[in-house]
Structures are given as structure tokens and as C-alpha cells.
Design a protein around this motif. Sequence first.
Motif, PDB file in Angstrom:
ATOM      1  N   SER B 228      40.742  11.597 -35.866  1.00  0.00           N
ATOM      2  CA  SER B 228      40.265  12.811 -36.489  1.00  0.00           C
ATOM      3  C   SER B 228      40.844  14.046 -35.805  1.00  0.00           C
ATOM      4  O   SER B 228      41.263  15.000 -36.465  1.00  0.00           O
ATOM      5  CB  SER B 228      38.740  12.821 -36.437  1.00  0.00           C
ATOM      6  N   ILE B 229      40.886  14.033 -34.479  1.00  0.00           N
ATOM      7  CA  ILE B 229      41.480  15.162 -33.744  1.00  0.00           C
ATOM      8  C   ILE B 229      42.955  15.280 -34.108  1.00  0.00           C
ATOM      9  O   ILE B 229      43.464  16.372 -34.372  1.00  0.00           O
ATOM     10  CB  ILE B 229      41.346  14.957 -32.213  1.00  0.00           C
ATOM     11  N   TYR B 230      43.632  14.139 -34.144  1.00  0.00           N
ATOM     12  CA  TYR B 230      45.060  14.148 -34.457  1.00  0.00           C
ATOM     13  C   TYR B 230      45.312  14.736 -35.845  1.00  0.00           C
ATOM     14  O   TYR B 230      46.173  15.599 -36.017  1.00  0.00           O
ATOM     15  CB  TYR B 230      45.619  12.726 -34.360  1.00  0.00           C
ATOM     16  N   ASN B 231      44.542  14.278 -36.823  1.00  0.00           N
ATOM     17  CA  ASN B 231      44.697  14.822 -38.175  1.00  0.00           C
ATOM     18  C   ASN B 231      44.402  16.315 -38.197  1.00  0.00           C
ATOM     19  O   ASN B 231      45.026  17.084 -38.914  1.00  0.00           O
ATOM     20  CB  ASN B 231      43.754  14.112 -39.154  1.00  0.00           C
ATOM     21  N   TYR B 232      43.411  16.697 -37.402  1.00  0.00           N
ATOM     22  CA  TYR B 232      43.000  18.090 -37.324  1.00  0.00           C
ATOM     23  C   TYR B 232      44.144  18.960 -36.819  1.00  0.00           C
ATOM     24  O   TYR B 232      44.416  20.030 -37.354  1.00  0.00           O
ATOM     25  CB  TYR B 232      41.811  18.176 -36.377  1.00  0.00           C
ATOM     26  N   ILE B 233      44.850  18.456 -35.787  1.00  0.00           N
ATOM     27  CA  ILE B 233      45.975  19.216 -35.241  1.00  0.00           C
ATOM     28  C   ILE B 233      47.035  19.402 -36.319  1.00  0.00           C
ATOM     29  O   ILE B 233      47.592  20.482 -36.500  1.00  0.00           O
ATOM     30  CB  ILE B 233      46.603  18.502 -34.024  1.00  0.00           C
ATOM     31  N   GLY B 234      47.297  18.321 -37.055  1.00  0.00           N
ATOM     32  CA  GLY B 234      48.325  18.388 -38.075  1.00  0.00           C
ATOM     33  C   GLY B 234      47.991  19.349 -39.198  1.00  0.00           C
ATOM     34  O   GLY B 234      48.827  20.139 -39.634  1.00  0.00           O
ATOM     35  N   ASN B 235      46.725  19.307 -39.629  1.00  0.00           N
ATOM     36  CA  ASN B 235      46.346  20.104 -40.786  1.00  0.00           C
ATOM     37  C   ASN B 235      46.069  21.545 -40.433  1.00  0.00           C
ATOM     38  O   ASN B 235      46.093  22.419 -41.274  1.00  0.00           O
ATOM     39  CB  ASN B 235      45.065  19.544 -41.426  1.00  0.00           C
ATOM     40  N   ASN B 236      45.735  21.769 -39.185  1.00  0.00           N
ATOM     41  CA  ASN B 236      45.077  23.005 -38.865  1.00  0.00           C
ATOM     42  C   ASN B 236      45.497  23.522 -37.511  1.00  0.00           C
ATOM     43  O   ASN B 236      44.712  23.588 -36.583  1.00  0.00           O
ATOM     44  CB  ASN B 236      43.560  22.721 -38.862  1.00  0.00           C
ATOM     45  N   THR B 237      46.780  23.891 -37.392  1.00  0.00           N
ATOM     46  CA  THR B 237      47.249  24.260 -36.065  1.00  0.00           C
ATOM     47  C   THR B 237      46.813  25.655 -35.643  1.00  0.00           C
ATOM     48  O   THR B 237      47.156  26.102 -34.568  1.00  0.00           O
ATOM     49  CB  THR B 237      48.778  24.174 -35.973  1.00  0.00           C
ATOM     50  N   THR B 238      46.093  26.356 -36.503  1.00  0.00           N
ATOM     51  CA  THR B 238      45.669  27.685 -36.093  1.00  0.00           C
ATOM     52  C   THR B 238      44.300  27.674 -35.435  1.00  0.00           C
ATOM     53  O   THR B 238      44.019  28.490 -34.575  1.00  0.00           O
ATOM     54  CB  THR B 238      45.612  28.632 -37.298  1.00  0.00           C
ATOM     55  N   GLN B 239      43.455  26.747 -35.840  1.00  0.00           N
ATOM     56  CA  GLN B 239      42.077  26.724 -35.344  1.00  0.00           C
ATOM     57  C   GLN B 239      41.977  26.006 -34.009  1.00  0.00           C
ATOM     58  O   GLN B 239      41.267  25.021 -33.893  1.00  0.00           O
ATOM     59  CB  GLN B 239      41.191  25.994 -36.358  1.00  0.00           C
ATOM     60  N   TRP B 240      42.715  26.499 -32.991  1.00  0.00           N
ATOM     61  CA  TRP B 240      42.720  25.763 -31.730  1.00  0.00           C
ATOM     62  C   TRP B 240      41.357  25.750 -31.057  1.00  0.00           C
ATOM     63  O   TRP B 240      41.057  24.838 -30.299  1.00  0.00           O
ATOM     64  CB  TRP B 240      43.796  26.304 -30.793  1.00  0.00           C
ATOM     65  N   ASN B 241      40.526  26.757 -31.322  1.00  0.00           N
ATOM     66  CA  ASN B 241      39.195  26.701 -30.706  1.00  0.00           C
ATOM     67  C   ASN B 241      38.391  25.532 -31.263  1.00  0.00           C
ATOM     68  O   ASN B 241      37.697  24.837 -30.533  1.00  0.00           O
ATOM     69  CB  ASN B 241      38.455  28.025 -30.844  1.00  0.00           C
ATOM     70  N   ALA B 242      38.538  25.271 -32.561  1.00  0.00           N
ATOM     71  CA  ALA B 242      37.827  24.128 -33.151  1.00  0.00           C
ATOM     72  C   ALA B 242      38.410  22.805 -32.646  1.00  0.00           C
ATOM     73  O   ALA B 242      37.674  21.854 -32.338  1.00  0.00           O
ATOM     74  CB  ALA B 242      37.908  24.184 -34.666  1.00  0.00           C
ATOM     75  N   ILE B 243      39.747  22.757 -32.541  1.00  0.00           N
ATOM     76  CA  ILE B 243      40.380  21.537 -32.035  1.00  0.00           C
ATOM     77  C   ILE B 243      39.910  21.250 -30.611  1.00  0.00           C
ATOM     78  O   ILE B 243      39.525  20.132 -30.270  1.00  0.00           O
ATOM     79  CB  ILE B 243      41.917  21.665 -32.077  1.00  0.00           C
ATOM     80  N   MET B 244      39.909  22.302 -29.790  1.00  0.00           N
ATOM     81  CA  MET B 244      39.494  22.114 -28.398  1.00  0.00           C
ATOM     82  C   MET B 244      37.999  21.818 -28.301  1.00  0.00           C
ATOM     83  O   MET B 244      37.573  21.082 -27.416  1.00  0.00           O
ATOM     84  CB  MET B 244      39.862  23.342 -27.558  1.00  0.00           C
ATOM     85  N   ALA B 245      37.211  22.366 -29.199  1.00  0.00           N
ATOM     86  CA  ALA B 245      35.776  22.037 -29.199  1.00  0.00           C
ATOM     87  C   ALA B 245      35.590  20.558 -29.510  1.00  0.00           C
ATOM     88  O   ALA B 245      34.788  19.865 -28.872  1.00  0.00           O
ATOM     89  CB  ALA B 245      35.032  22.895 -30.221  1.00  0.00           C
ATOM     90  N   THR B 246      36.353  20.051 -30.478  1.00  0.00           N
ATOM     91  CA  THR B 246      36.287  18.622 -30.782  1.00  0.00           C
ATOM     92  C   THR B 246      36.710  17.817 -29.567  1.00  0.00           C
ATOM     93  O   THR B 246      36.092  16.798 -29.230  1.00  0.00           O
ATOM     94  CB  THR B 246      37.215  18.276 -31.957  1.00  0.00           C
ATOM     95  N   ALA B 247      37.770  18.280 -28.902  1.00  0.00           N
ATOM     96  CA  ALA B 247      38.245  17.578 -27.717  1.00  0.00           C
ATOM     97  C   ALA B 247      37.165  17.544 -26.638  1.00  0.00           C
ATOM     98  O   ALA B 247      36.950  16.516 -26.002  1.00  0.00           O
ATOM     99  CB  ALA B 247      39.515  18.250 -27.188  1.00  0.00           C
ATOM    100  N   VAL B 248      36.477  18.671 -26.468  1.00  0.00           N
ATOM    101  CA  VAL B 248      35.409  18.706 -25.471  1.00  0.00           C
ATOM    102  C   VAL B 248      34.327  17.692 -25.836  1.00  0.00           C
ATOM    103  O   VAL B 248      33.889  16.896 -25.000  1.00  0.00           O
ATOM    104  CB  VAL B 248      34.796  20.124 -25.366  1.00  0.00           C
TER     105      VAL B 248
END
Lengths: 326, 276
Positions: B228-248
Motif C-alpha cells: 500500500s505504501i509503495y502504491n501510494y508513492i507511485g500514485n501520489n508523490t506530492t503527499q509526502w506527509n501522508a506517505i511518511m505518516a503511513t510509514a510511521v
Amino acid sequence: MTSISPTARPGAGEHGAAGGEPAAPRRRRRRSTLNPSQWSAVAFAAPLLIYLVLFYAYPLWRNIDLSVHDYTVRAFVQGDAEFVGWQNYVEVIRSPTFPTALRNTALFTLGSIAVQFTLGLGLAVFFRANFRLSGVLRALFLVPWLLPLIVSASTWAWMLNSDNGIVNSVLTAFGFDPVNWLTSPGMSLLSVTLANIWLGIPFNLVILYSGLQNIPDDMYEAAALDGAGAWRRFRSITLPLLRAVSAITLLLGLIYTLKVVDVIWVMTTGGPGDTSTTLAIWSYREAFGTGQPDFSPAAAVGSLLILIALVFGFLHLQLQRRQEDS
Amino acid sequence: MTPRRRLPKNWWKTALGLLFTAIMLFPAYWMLNVSLTRTGDLRADPPHWFPWDPTLEGYQAVFDQQIPALGTSLFVGLGSVLLTVVIAAPAGYALALLHLRGGRTLNFLLLVAQMIPAVVMAMGFYAVYNNLGLLNSIGGLIIADTTIAVPFGVLLFTAFMSGIPRELLQAARVDGAGTWRTFRSIVLPVSRNSVLTVSLFAFLWAWSDFIFASTLSRNADFIPITLSIYNYIGNNTTQWNAIMATAVVASVPAAVLLVVAQRYVAAGVTAGAVKD
């Protein structure tokens, strides 16, 4: 892996034949004080034996099968791929990607383990000293190793981002030019290696630290009394006595680093071009990374990778055996 | 070396240790920092070193979108733990205490199994699952994930159970306990710590697996958090705060395990590497 089951007894589990690990005759003399019947041993091992056959041997067999056939996507579904023998291997080795991938694998692996081992050893020696918080801080060093790789890889990708990454912003603040860490051909391999070193430090630290624990304190004290300085003690006591543990750490690091996919894939997908493509990445990309899966060459690359890993694996076993003997 | 002379020296070492740890943990800190940064500040130059004006919008996105993926990962992780222990513990018992014939060969095979790259296993599994219709199934993913932990588990159980005092087992035998009864009532309870260690690793490895998830479950209805994180990075490279929140959030199990079970972690890493 044919089963030469010596125990064709009834009731040895429904798949008892899987217990046909070739029995070394010399082991028979072993008579324990417990002496339970051999079939109950097989019964307890049966789930594992069945598991190994179904979920290790069979997938591996299918992988080799893929590598000697010409599996297109259609043939994959219909199961009528043509047998081509070594052809996939020949094509893989002749491919222009092959030398690049081999070189990158060597640089990535050797670079990673050399640096992470050196840093791990330095930290292990540092943490061996008893000081306030040393236990807590050492535990915190495990964090990078426990985080899911995808998490660490995306964090590094963001830190090394050309436009908004923290690394470049620090570089600019000190008057350096920003670097295209992940997108320039000259830097991508270095970037993924850096991230991988960071990931490998905890593993090296933990193993080397536990190796240090086995060196008796009085040796250091005696050496100190004889006037040996810290560097001398490290060279004449720590290094030689840690040799066996170091060898195992390095070999495991090597085997582990050879298989790395996640980190590189998330950070650069092996690019730009093939500049950060290792053998593992190449195999992954051929099979799953593009819209057009090409399983047969991917499987051939995979087999080469197994071969390399096995060479080091046997070295590892040799080392361990020698250690047990001594 | 009197304690009085060592004290100031050690303060200096603590400071150095803190510095090393800070450098080492910087990426983790940065992940946390970015996860709390407002979208508008993500492109700030220089970046904000500290979330002075924190926002939970990233975490809001996690809870809106990632709960099912987290649930899948939890389920896959627990399933892997169960399967690993069920297969590895009895096998360890057979190898360590029942003198299984061919035990050395089996040990050798397990060591070799640990060296096989996951990419290769993934391809083999893909081919097998394709025929069996197990692609995109949670059960299939659980099985594939356990291939990382099972050999390790057997070796760890074998090493630990070899150390169980024989008197304990003899006493059980004298009392009339069979092998199964001995296993259940003595060997397993005594091996509690190694069961914990194996479970911990099986869970962590399954939780953080990306290769099997991305090859065997890429089109599944429920995907694990790593994919899910991987797909998120691909689809949504602007929302890094959301990506990093998921990572946390995806790192929470690791953090919890580090605090709760720190000594098992260290024991496990060492056991995987150095046999003695």
C-alpha cells in the motif's frame, strides 16, 4: 531429491516418505539415554519435511523449469512453453545488461559490507565500554534494522530528493552544489549503497558486540598492565579473537546483500538506465517490474544468483564446521 | 582503574554515544518530522527541521485509507507466526532431542534454504500459485512469507532445545509420559523464550515483506501495508506527509517490539548467525 526412505513403516505421517533425507549410516550408532523410536522423530519432523518439499523444493524446481523453457505470458497461462535448454542463460549472459548488473552487484555488495562492517565493529567496540545509557543507546541502534525496508527506502528516497531533500538542502547551506542523488547515472548506485549501509549497521553491531562479550576482560586488563595502548589492544586481542565471528558476519552480510531488492527498487527501480541495476533487481524487473513479464530470462538470472549465493553459503558452512571442530 | 577516575571519562562517552545514536536515528526522526509537516511547507527551502506548526492531516489520510491494509498485514503477520511455530517447534524437538536420522542433512538443507534469494522464491511461487489459483489470496501470501522464518525457526529451536537438561526429560519418561506428552508439557513450556523469539521474527518479517506482496498479491482485494505504501508513492508523490505518516504507522510494531522484547531481538539476530 528422491526419497530413499529407510522408514517405510506405517503411521509415520501421511507423507512419511518425505522423511527420506538420506540417512548417514554412521549416525546409527548414536543411542541416547532416551532412545525414543525413530518413527516418532520422523512424525515430529513430518510437517517440516512436507513443508520443505512443497514450499521450497517445488517453487525452486518451477524456477529452474521456467529458466529452461521459453515462457511467454500466453505460454505461462496455457502451460505449453517450448523447451529451449541453455538458451535463456546464453541470452542473459550476452545481454548488455549482464556486465553492468554484475559490476553493480559487486560494487553494491562489497561497498555495503565493507563500510557497514567497519562501522559496526567500531560501534561494537565503543559500546563494549560501560557507560551510562550504553544499553539503551545500543538498543536504539536496532531501529533501522527493525523498520520495514519499504519504510526506510521511502524515507531515504525523500531525504535524497533532488529538489526538496534534506541532504541537498544541507549541502547547499554549506556552499556545495546540490546533487541529483537518485536521478543522475553517476550517483544512483552510491545512493542506494548508502541507504543499504545504514540498514546493515545494526546487524553487524549486534553480532560483533556479542562476539566481543566472549572475550574475557582479564585479557584486556593484562594487556593494559603490560602497557599496551587502546589501539594495540584492539589489534592484538580484539581482531584475532574476533576473527571467526567476523568471518561469519561478513559472509552473512554478503549473502544477505546479494538478495537485496526492496531498497533499490523503491529508491531508483534500478535506474536511471541500468546504473543501479543489480542481478537481483534485474531478475525482479524482468519478471514483475514491467507490464510485460518475461519470466524465463528472469528465472535464468535468478538461478545465477542462487549459484553465487551458494558458493558463499558453502564457505559459510565450511567456516562453521571448522569452528565447531576447534 | 578506580571508579573515581573513570567517571568523567564515561560522561564523555555517553555524550559521544548520544551523538552517534542521533546520527543513526536521523532518518527515523526525519520520517516523523515530515509526517507532521503541513502540505504547504513540504517544499519549503530550507526544510523545517522541527514541526513547529504540526498537522495531523497526514495521519488523517492514514486512518481514512490505510486501515484495511494495516488489518491485512496484522492478519498475515499473525498467520505467519502460527504456521512458523507449528512447523518449526516440533521439528526442532525432533532434531534436538529425538535424534532424527539424517538430522545433519536436514540442518544443512535449512542453512541452504536461508540463502535462496526471495526474488527467486517469488518467481517459483508465482508459477505454482498461478496453477493452483492461489495468486492474490491471503493464505498464499502467508505461506510465502513463512519461507523466510521457518528455516531460521527450526535452527533456533534446535539450538535452544539441545540445551534442555536431559534429567527433565528422563523424569517425564519415568512418570510415563510419551514423546508427545513430553513435548507438550515440558519441552514447549521450557522453550517459551525461543517461541517468543521465533514468533517475533516471523511477525516482523511477514509484516515488512515487500517482495512476496508485490508479486503474489498485487491485484488482491486486500493488500498489506508495505504494498500500500509503495502504491501510494507511485500514485501520489506530492503527499509526502501522508506517505511518511503511513510509514510511521507501519513502523509501530517494530517500535513496540523493540521496547517490549528488546533482549529477544538481540538474541534472535545472534542466534541466526553464530551457532555455539
